[in-house]
Design an enzyme around this catalytic site. Structure first.
Site, short mmCIF file in Angstrom:
data_model
loop_
_atom_site.label_atom_id
_atom_site.label_comp_id
_atom_site.label_asym_id
_atom_site.label_seq_id
_atom_site.Cartn_x
_atom_site.Cartn_y
_atom_site.Cartn_z
N TYR A 1 0.83 -1.21 0.00
CA TYR A 1 0.00 0.00 0.00
C TYR A 1 0.86 1.26 0.00
O TYR A 1 0.45 2.29 -0.51
CB TYR A 1 -1.00 -0.02 1.16
CG TYR A 1 -2.02 -1.10 0.95
CD1 TYR A 1 -3.04 -0.91 0.02
CD2 TYR A 1 -1.93 -2.32 1.59
CE1 TYR A 1 -3.94 -1.91 -0.25
CE2 TYR A 1 -2.83 -3.33 1.33
CZ TYR A 1 -3.84 -3.12 0.40
OH TYR A 1 -4.72 -4.12 0.13
N ARG B 1 10.58 -18.23 -7.65
CA ARG B 1 11.94 -18.14 -7.12
C ARG B 1 12.76 -19.39 -7.40
O ARG B 1 13.49 -19.87 -6.52
CB ARG B 1 11.91 -17.94 -5.60
CG ARG B 1 11.10 -16.78 -5.17
CD ARG B 1 11.15 -16.59 -3.68
NE ARG B 1 11.12 -15.17 -3.39
CZ ARG B 1 11.18 -14.65 -2.18
NH1 ARG B 1 11.30 -15.43 -1.14
NH2 ARG B 1 11.15 -13.36 -2.00
#
Lengths: 166, 557
Positions: B236, B447
């Site tokens: 955010y 990953r």
């Protein structure tokens, strides 16, 4: 300007949108709750702590592998994760049985994802991860490390062979 | 068409202020340039073409070192430097006054620079190949942790400079509603300072003493809990500055107005309230967190979707208002009347379109048990490339297309190249993220050098090829936009005498003075935030702290 003219103006269309938004979110709450607590599709919860430095020397992880609890019906599997393999890396269980996995790490953080099932969790040093599944169909189900654990991370994998139900 | 110029700026930044903000952008774009270099290398590795061996002579020793650089430089450095610079403009222009203590902001900025350099050295020397989540007990160089700490603390100090400016302004304007862009910038900074308490506790309390050898062990589970206290609101912190532009600036750029001042403020307050107490949704499959608390955070994560839906409405309504002012007609026909020839606008519109998909995918991530299917699969980077690498990065690029001319008094170089760049990036992202989501659902882990993995079925190969293709297109697109920004900044050509690219500040349809005072008061929202964070995190933090067993020794990556 005096505060008497203040008001929370909401456009009628926007009001309908906000009500619809709340409705949508309530549906999501309900879906997750029903799936989790009535259908029993659950995430791992706190199981227990172990000492990552000694866990491999003490039962049950001193002899990792499959334990037959009720033949053909219930099995437990103890798996150690370490750079860059799982012990054991081959597991055999019958179709239709409830299989519970207990996984912990002896070194860094790893992941444990059993393909085509809902068994997918972190394998952390110091903690035991636990989830159960029932394999409906015979076949080979790889389990793979899903957290970066070092240069050999990509080869860290094993496989469950599911045999015909007895 | 580039951003329109004006003869008389409403409020002009001083030369020093422009230089100060420009320095933020220099570091931000340098990080984006280097960080983005590794993006296509990762994507192409998945497609079967591993170019990393050719980088060995430049000191890049592995895929994972490249991935760490990609994550740290793009997700942490590019964002933080751009955001602190951009919010400085929003604060100065919003309040129409100088920073209260420019020295404080400069201190914060240079602290960030020192921190960046401190972390960059071990990263480049392969002494901090721990990815941008730096999960212990994999251990990085102490300088890496120290560097990150200085970047975060530097950003706090810049925030304190904003607060001081606000207090000064408030003293002079006791009855006036805080100008929206300044208000939204302040909320972003306050949220960030609450959120980063988690990673501050992790680094200062656990990782630094352990990496310096003062204590022998670390508790990986507690460390994760602290990390994700910060890790989700971090998202955010990236997103809200883009919202500052979408709510407070973009409407002006399309000849529109902010549709609802009150609800825009309410959305920002809800983001302050709800951004932090939901971090366990990143830990749904952690072994050391009780399922009940995970469920509580799942519900809170759904709740933060409410202000996102409000944003969706208000931003589109503001755009539609502008498009109709420009002669747009029809239920959807107005969309064509938006100024698509302006690369700044187009970049942000495309950012918004990609973010719709990002938001929907985010709901799936948040959905408690659905996470069992998605956790740590390629779905997750597929998702966050739609958020941080699309909604955020494309918006910041779009903002730069007016901000750099604003700061340098130079016209934007080659707006057509800028447009081509953002469209190329957009198309690349659609291909890349769609393939990443799908192959993740099929079970591909994130990953991971999939080219080396023994378990990759033939079924994945078509998707992995599209990952490589989309990722390469994205790189071409982003490099085109970076080139436009860089040439604009360093070109000789100035704007004609007396002309000026102003900060686009949207008026709202309603007089902001009519917005209720409770939507311009900090106290209730700060108290509410503190209470909610304590309720959502307090019991578990106490429990995990008292149950801490720091048994994991140092392990080199």
């Amino acid at each position: 300007m005096s505060t008497s003219t203040e008001h929370l103006h909401i456009d009628p269309t926007e009001k309908r949108w906000m009500i619809a938004s709340v409705g949508l979110l309530l549906i999501f709450f309900a879906a997750v709750t029903v799936a989790g607590f009535m259908l029993g599709i659950q995430v791992p919860t706190r199981e227990r702590r172990v000492d990552p430095n000694t866990v491999a020397e003490q039962p049950p992880w001193s002899e990792p592998g499959v334990r037959e609890i009720v033949p053909g019906e219930e099995y437990e599997v103890y798996v150690l994760a370490h750079r860059f393999s799982f012990t054991p890396n081959e597991i055999e269980v019958p179709a239709g049985a409830k299989v519970t996995f207990y996984v912990t790490s002896t070194d860094v953080q790893h992941g444990f994802k059993l393909q085509d099932t809902n068994v997918n969790f972190m394998a952390l040093p110091g903690q035991v991860s636990k989830l159960s599944t029932t394999f409906e169909k015979p076949g080979v189900y790889p389990y793979i490390c899903t957290e970066y654990c070092g240069l050999g991370h990509a080869v860290m994998a094993g496989a469950v062979t599911v045999t015909e139900a007895p | 068409m580039a951003e329109t110029t004006t003869k008389t700026p409403v409020y002009a930044l001083t030369r020093e202020e422009r230089r100060f903000v420009g320095l933020h952008l220099v570091f931000a774009f340098a990080a984006l340039t280097i960080g983005s270099l590794f993006g296509p290398l990762q994507a192409l590795e998945h497609a079967g073409l591993d170019l990393y061996p050719t980088l060995e002579k430049f000191g890049i020793q592995s895929y994972y070192q490249g991935l760490t650089l990609h994550g740290v430089l793009n997700a942490l450095v590019w964002t933080t430097f751009f955001i602190t610079g951009f919010l400085t403009v929003a604060i100065i222009r919003g309040f129409q006054r100088r920073l209260a203590h420019p020295g404080l902001n400069q201190l914060g900025f240079w602290m960030m620079v020192v921190g960046l350099l401190m972390a960059a050295v071990p990263l480049l020397l392969n002494k901090a190949t721990v990815l941008f989540t730096f999960y212990p007990p994999m251990q990085a160089s102490t300088w890496f942790y120290l560097g990150l700490t200085l970047v975060v603390v530097g950003s706090w100090i810049e925030g304190w400079g904003f607060y001081a400016t606000y207090w000064q302004w408030r003293k002079d304007n006791p009855k006036t509603r805080t100008p929206f862009i300044a208000f939204a910038s302040l909320v972003t900074m306050v949220m960030w300072q609450i959120a980063t308490l988690g990673v501050a506790a992790e680094i200062l309390g656990l990782l630094l003493p352990w990496s310096m050898g003062l204590v022998d062990g670390v508790d990986p589970q507690l460390s994760r809990t602290f990390f994700w206290f910060t890790g989700h609101p971090l998202v955010y912190f990236w997103l809200l500055p883009a919202y500052v532009s979408w709510y407070g600036m973009l409407p002006k750029q399309v000849d529109g107005k902010l549709f609802s001042d009150s609800l825009a403020r309410l959305a920002f307050w809800l983001f302050l309230l709800l951004s932090v107490p939901l971090g366990f949704h990143h830990q749904f499959v952690d072994p050391g967190v009780p399922a009940g608390w995970k469920y509580v955070h799942a519900i809170l994560t759904f709740s933060v979707f409410f202000p996102s839906l409000m944003t969706f409405f208000t931003v589109i309504a503001s755009l539609e208002y502008g498009a109709r002012q420009r002669g747009g007609k029809g239920r959807f026909g107005w969309i064509r009347a938006l100024p698509w020839s302006n690369p700044s606008v187009t970049a942000q519109l495309l950012a918004g379109i990609l973010f719709v998909f990002g938001g929907i995918g985010g709901l799936a991530n948040a959905a408690y048990n659905v996470n069992l299917v998605l956790h740590n699969t390629a779905w997750v980077p597929g998702h966050f490339h739609l958020t941080v690498a699309s909604a955020v990065t494309l918006s910041f690029i779009g903002i730069s297309f007016w901000l750099v001319p604003h700061l340098t008094h130079k016209p934007l170089w080659q707006p057509k190249v800028a447009l081509a760049g953002v469209w190329t990036y957009f198309v690349g992202m659609l291909i890349f993220s769609n393939a990443m989501h799908t192959v993740g659902l099929l079970g591909a882990p994130r990953r991971t050098t999939l080219g080396l993995a023994p378990y990759v079925p033939a079924e994945w190969s078509g998707y992995l090829w599209r990952v490589g293709f989309g990722g390469s297109l994205m790189w071409i697109g982003i490099m085109a936009t970076i080139t436009v920004v860089a040439v604009t900044a360093f070109r000789k050509k100035q704007l004609p005498e007396g002309e000026f690219v102003d900060v686009p500040v949207a008026e709202s349809i309603e007089d902001p003075q009519r917005t209720p005072v409770w939507l311009d008061s900090w106290k209730p929202w700060l108290v509410g935030t503190a209470v909610l964070v304590l309720l959502a995190y307090g019991p578990q933090l106490i429990d995990q702290l008292f149950g801490m067993s720091a048994t994991s020794p140092r392990i080199a990556p």
